[in-house]
Design a protein around this motif. Structure first.
Motif, short mmCIF file in Angstrom:
data_model
loop_
_atom_site.label_atom_id
_atom_site.label_comp_id
_atom_site.label_asym_id
_atom_site.label_seq_id
_atom_site.Cartn_x
_atom_site.Cartn_y
_atom_site.Cartn_z
N PRO A 1 18.49 9.83 -19.88
CA PRO A 1 18.19 9.73 -21.31
C PRO A 1 17.72 10.98 -21.87
N ALA A 2 17.71 10.90 -23.31
CA ALA A 2 17.44 11.94 -24.03
C ALA A 2 15.86 12.12 -24.14
N ASP A 3 15.11 10.99 -24.02
CA ASP A 3 13.65 11.16 -24.12
C ASP A 3 13.11 11.91 -22.72
N LYS A 4 12.07 12.71 -23.13
CA LYS A 4 11.71 13.62 -21.89
C LYS A 4 10.95 12.46 -20.91
N GLU A 5 10.20 11.68 -21.28
CA GLU A 5 9.36 10.68 -20.42
C GLU A 5 10.47 9.79 -19.49
N ALA A 6 11.33 9.28 -20.42
CA ALA A 6 12.31 8.40 -19.93
C ALA A 6 13.04 9.23 -18.68
N ALA A 7 13.66 10.26 -18.81
CA ALA A 7 14.02 11.26 -17.95
C ALA A 7 13.29 11.35 -16.73
N ARG A 8 12.15 11.91 -16.97
CA ARG A 8 11.17 12.09 -15.90
C ARG A 8 10.97 10.68 -14.87
N LYS A 9 11.12 9.61 -15.54
CA LYS A 9 10.74 8.32 -14.62
C LYS A 9 12.23 8.17 -14.04
N ASP A 10 13.42 8.41 -14.50
CA ASP A 10 14.60 8.06 -13.70
C ASP A 10 14.71 9.44 -12.59
N VAL A 11 14.07 10.57 -12.81
CA VAL A 11 14.21 11.38 -11.65
C VAL A 11 13.33 11.08 -10.65
N GLY A 12 12.12 10.57 -11.13
CA GLY A 12 11.11 9.96 -10.00
C GLY A 12 11.61 8.78 -9.20
N ARG A 13 12.44 7.95 -10.00
CA ARG A 13 12.97 6.71 -9.25
C ARG A 13 14.16 7.31 -8.22
N MET A 14 15.08 8.07 -8.72
CA MET A 14 16.09 8.63 -7.70
C MET A 14 15.25 9.38 -6.49
N GLU A 15 14.18 10.13 -6.63
CA GLU A 15 13.44 10.75 -5.62
C GLU A 15 12.98 9.61 -4.69
N VAL A 16 12.28 8.38 -5.21
CA VAL A 16 12.07 7.36 -4.27
C VAL A 16 13.21 6.79 -3.46
N GLU A 17 14.53 6.69 -4.17
CA GLU A 17 15.57 6.12 -3.59
C GLU A 17 16.11 7.36 -2.52
N LEU A 18 15.90 8.49 -2.62
CA LEU A 18 16.34 9.52 -1.79
C LEU A 18 15.63 9.33 -0.55
N ASP A 19 14.07 9.39 -0.92
CA ASP A 19 13.14 9.10 0.53
C ASP A 19 13.39 7.81 1.26
N ALA B 1 0.80 -1.15 0.10
CA ALA B 1 0.05 -0.09 -0.22
C ALA B 1 0.87 1.27 0.02
N LEU B 2 1.99 1.15 0.79
CA LEU B 2 3.01 2.41 0.79
C LEU B 2 3.43 2.73 -0.75
N LEU B 3 3.73 1.60 -1.11
CA LEU B 3 4.53 1.85 -2.51
C LEU B 3 3.29 2.30 -3.45
N ARG B 4 2.32 1.74 -3.67
CA ARG B 4 1.16 2.22 -4.52
C ARG B 4 1.00 3.81 -3.96
N SER B 5 0.97 4.18 -2.94
CA SER B 5 0.86 5.45 -2.71
C SER B 5 1.75 6.23 -2.94
N GLN B 6 3.14 5.94 -3.07
CA GLN B 6 4.28 6.74 -3.46
C GLN B 6 4.27 6.82 -5.05
N LEU B 7 3.75 5.71 -5.65
CA LEU B 7 3.80 5.64 -7.27
C LEU B 7 2.66 6.64 -7.71
N SER B 8 1.48 6.56 -7.03
CA SER B 8 0.65 7.67 -7.27
C SER B 8 0.92 9.04 -7.31
N GLU B 9 1.82 9.52 -6.01
CA GLU B 9 2.42 10.51 -5.90
C GLU B 9 3.36 11.17 -6.98
#
Length: 296
Positions: free
Chosen positions: A262-280, A163-171
């Motif tokens: 990555p050069a693609d905007k969506e892929a870069a956005r996903k990488d930034v989100g993953r790094m934010e999750v690891e930081l949290d 449930a926690l991971l689902r809420s973080q993914l939604s955020e």
């Protein structure tokens, strides 16, 4: 058996046929040697007809051996069943005799002992064996209960984490703070282009400076004091070169911040989100360690 002729070496099908016949004859020779058990095997003509008959005979003999083995096993099983039946009949007679001479309480006790032995799957209805069986079943039941409680606790923990991971993914998917700016790709491209341009300028100014230094070295050999204008020009160019170097270093630092994306905007956005999750996750781990240190 036919032998290979010189023409057979140029006929692959004929050679394969001869090899197959040789293998069949080897099996027949082994079978005849086993059947004669050390005695001399009678001589016979080796041709295709004899080989065919001997193959059929060996196959029929093997089938007969298999049928004999099956028949012997069935006979042994039938004899064992007859012996068990006789034993059961004798036990039944003894049980009937004992039951007929028992009182009502004795018959009830005998039924209780038999039912308990059957329920416990005990090999014998003695008190010691049934006591050990009860202890074994109690221990196994308690172990299974502990394992079940542990599994339920683990299941609740996994559900909470899910449930926690689902809420973080939604955020991450809905919060604009985790979205890369639309102009990220264009800014990166512009900064890379400016960096390349400034590097070429640096190389150009370095070449010019090297040329001026060489000319100044040649002129200084014939003159004791250099021209004031040449020195001022060199100092000005050196200052401009230092300024360009600072700009290049600043741009390289800004570009390095986007390294690995990555050069693609969506892929870069996903990488930034993953790094934010690891930081949290690292922050929560740090807070937990700090709380445990304070609690101690």
């Amino acid at each position: 058996m036919d032998t290979l002729t010189p023409s057979d070496f140029f006929s692959p099908s004929k050679a394969r046929q001869q090899r197959a016949q040789a293998q069949d004859w080897a099996q027949i020779d082994s079978w005849l040697s086993y059947k004669y058990a050390g005695r001399t095997v009678p001589a016979f003509e080796r041709n295709e007809e004899t080989l065919r008959v001997l193959r059929e005979l060996s196959m029929a003999n093997e089938q007969a051996d298999e049928q004999r083995v099956v028949q012997e096993r069935l006979e042994r099983e039938a004899l064992n069943e007859l012996e068990e039946k006789r034993t059961h009949d004798d036990d039944r007679k003894i049980l009937d005799t004992v039951t007929a001479h028992l009182t009502s309480s004795g018959s009830s006790s005998l039924d209780s002992i038999a039912s308990t032995a059957v329920a416990l799957n005990a090999p014998a209805p003695s008190a010691e064996i049934m006591a050990h069986t009860v202890l074994h079943h109690t221990s196994a039941s308690q172990s299974l209960a502990n394992q079940l409680a542990h599994i339920r606790t683990l299941q609740r923990y996994l559900q909470k984490q899910y449930a926690l991971l689902r809420s973080q993914l939604s955020e991450l998917q809905s919060n604009p703070a985790f979205s890369a700016p639309p102009s990220l790709q264009r800014q990166t491209t512009d900064q890379v282009r400016q960096t390349k341009h400034l590097r070429s300028k640096i190389r150009e100014y370095e070449d010019r400076l090297s040329t001026l230094q060489s000319a100044h070295a040649r002129g200084s050999r014939g003159q004791e004091v250099a021209s004031a204008e040449a020195i001022a020009d060199m100092l000005e160019q050196q200052s401009a070169l230092d300024e360009l170097r600072r700009r290049v270093e600043d741009l390289e630092t800004r570009v390095d911040e986007f390294a690995g994306l990555p050069a693609d905007k969506e892929a870069a956005r996903k990488d930034v989100g993953r790094m934010e999750v690891e930081l949290d996750a690292l922050r929560r781990q740090r807070d937990g360690l700090f709380e445990r240190m304070v609690a101690r």
